[in-house]
Design a protein around this motif. Sequence first.
Motif, short mmCIF file in Angstrom:
data_model
loop_
_atom_site.label_atom_id
_atom_site.label_comp_id
_atom_site.label_asym_id
_atom_site.label_seq_id
_atom_site.Cartn_x
_atom_site.Cartn_y
_atom_site.Cartn_z
N ALA A 1 35.84 11.13 -24.30
CA ALA A 1 34.01 10.60 -24.48
C ALA A 1 34.46 11.46 -25.71
O ALA A 1 34.27 12.57 -25.54
CB ALA A 1 33.14 10.19 -23.81
N ASP A 2 34.01 11.05 -27.08
CA ASP A 2 33.36 11.95 -27.92
C ASP A 2 32.20 12.73 -27.95
O ASP A 2 31.28 12.00 -26.99
CB ASP A 2 33.46 11.01 -29.27
CG ASP A 2 34.70 10.82 -30.33
OD1 ASP A 2 35.78 12.14 -29.96
OD2 ASP A 2 34.93 9.78 -30.29
N VAL A 3 32.16 13.75 -27.87
CA VAL A 3 30.59 14.17 -27.35
C VAL A 3 30.29 14.55 -28.81
O VAL A 3 30.48 15.70 -29.70
CB VAL A 3 30.59 15.41 -26.77
CG1 VAL A 3 29.37 15.99 -26.06
CG2 VAL A 3 31.52 14.95 -25.53
N THR A 4 28.77 14.24 -29.17
CA THR A 4 28.42 14.20 -30.75
C THR A 4 26.95 14.98 -30.00
O THR A 4 26.22 15.20 -28.85
CB THR A 4 27.75 13.67 -30.73
OG1 THR A 4 27.35 12.39 -30.83
CG2 THR A 4 29.42 12.67 -31.89
N VAL A 5 26.83 16.17 -30.96
CA VAL A 5 24.97 16.36 -31.02
C VAL A 5 24.40 16.67 -31.94
O VAL A 5 25.06 16.56 -33.45
CB VAL A 5 25.81 18.10 -30.77
CG1 VAL A 5 24.28 19.08 -30.81
CG2 VAL A 5 26.00 18.83 -30.21
N THR A 6 23.27 15.90 -31.52
CA THR A 6 22.06 15.44 -33.49
C THR A 6 20.63 16.31 -32.56
O THR A 6 20.14 16.60 -32.29
CB THR A 6 21.65 14.23 -33.23
OG1 THR A 6 22.58 13.19 -33.12
CG2 THR A 6 21.19 13.62 -34.60
N VAL A 7 20.53 17.47 -34.29
CA VAL A 7 19.74 18.46 -34.68
C VAL A 7 19.14 17.31 -35.98
O VAL A 7 19.60 17.58 -37.04
CB VAL A 7 19.83 19.15 -34.47
CG1 VAL A 7 18.83 20.67 -35.20
CG2 VAL A 7 20.94 20.05 -33.94
N GLY A 8 17.54 17.04 -35.72
CA GLY A 8 16.95 16.56 -36.91
C GLY A 8 18.02 15.26 -37.40
O GLY A 8 18.29 14.38 -36.64
N VAL A 9 18.81 15.38 -38.43
CA VAL A 9 19.50 13.59 -39.34
C VAL A 9 20.62 14.37 -38.90
O VAL A 9 21.63 13.72 -39.54
CB VAL A 9 18.86 13.01 -40.62
CG1 VAL A 9 17.53 12.93 -40.27
CG2 VAL A 9 19.09 14.69 -41.51
N ALA A 10 21.45 15.43 -38.61
CA ALA A 10 22.87 15.40 -38.64
C ALA A 10 23.07 15.85 -36.96
O ALA A 10 22.84 16.25 -36.99
CB ALA A 10 22.58 17.43 -38.89
N THR A 11 24.45 15.03 -37.68
CA THR A 11 25.20 14.73 -36.32
C THR A 11 26.76 15.43 -36.26
O THR A 11 27.37 15.26 -37.69
CB THR A 11 25.56 13.44 -36.00
OG1 THR A 11 24.07 12.79 -35.64
CG2 THR A 11 25.85 12.84 -34.49
N SER A 12 26.66 16.15 -35.82
CA SER A 12 28.35 16.67 -35.93
C SER A 12 29.32 15.36 -35.83
O SER A 12 29.21 14.49 -35.01
CB SER A 12 28.17 17.50 -33.84
OG SER A 12 28.23 16.98 -33.02
N PRO A 13 30.67 15.98 -36.25
CA PRO A 13 31.49 15.12 -36.70
C PRO A 13 32.62 14.79 -34.80
O PRO A 13 32.14 15.65 -34.51
CB PRO A 13 32.05 15.44 -37.65
CG PRO A 13 32.54 17.59 -37.78
CD PRO A 13 30.94 17.42 -37.59
N THR A 14 33.21 13.56 -35.18
CA THR A 14 34.16 13.49 -33.85
C THR A 14 35.07 13.81 -34.29
O THR A 14 35.49 13.42 -35.16
CB THR A 14 33.78 12.26 -33.91
OG1 THR A 14 34.20 11.64 -34.02
CG2 THR A 14 32.49 11.61 -33.16
N GLY A 15 35.77 13.78 -33.24
CA GLY A 15 37.43 14.44 -33.31
C GLY A 15 38.44 15.27 -32.29
O GLY A 15 37.38 15.18 -30.99
N PRO A 16 39.23 15.02 -32.19
CA PRO A 16 39.83 16.28 -30.63
C PRO A 16 39.10 16.78 -29.98
O PRO A 16 39.17 17.07 -29.03
CB PRO A 16 41.49 16.12 -31.45
CG PRO A 16 41.58 15.32 -32.15
CD PRO A 16 40.40 15.39 -33.17
N ALA A 17 38.63 18.18 -31.13
CA ALA A 17 38.07 18.95 -30.44
C ALA A 17 36.59 19.15 -29.42
O ALA A 17 36.16 20.05 -30.09
CB ALA A 17 37.49 20.43 -31.33
#
Length: 86
Positions: free
Chosen positions: A63-79
Motif C-alpha cells: 500500500a502507498d502510505v501518505t501523510v497529510t498536513v493541512g492541505v498538503a499530501t505527500s506524493p506517492t511512489g516506490p519510496a
Amino acid sequence: MRSRGRPSAAKRDERQVTIDGWGFAQGAAVRFQDTAAAGPVTVKSPTQIVATVPSRLPDPKTADVTVTVGVATSPTGPADECTYVG
C-alpha cells in the motif's frame, strides 16, 4: 512535504510503523492506500511520525502510505510503500 515508510513490512494486527520524512506537524493524518491509520498519529519531530497500521487493509498487500498536513499530501511512489502480511 515528503514521507518514507519504515519498516517496509507490517502485520495487519494494528502494528505501529515509523514514518520518516520532513514537514510533519501536529494534526498530521496518515493513510495506508485509502484507509486511515488506526488511532492517533504521533508526531515525534518535524521529520518523524508514528502511525498504527489499520487491522483491515484492502488488497493489494503493498500500500502507498501518505501523510497529510493541512492541505498538503505527500506524493506517492516506490519510496512510500508499505507491505503488510498476515
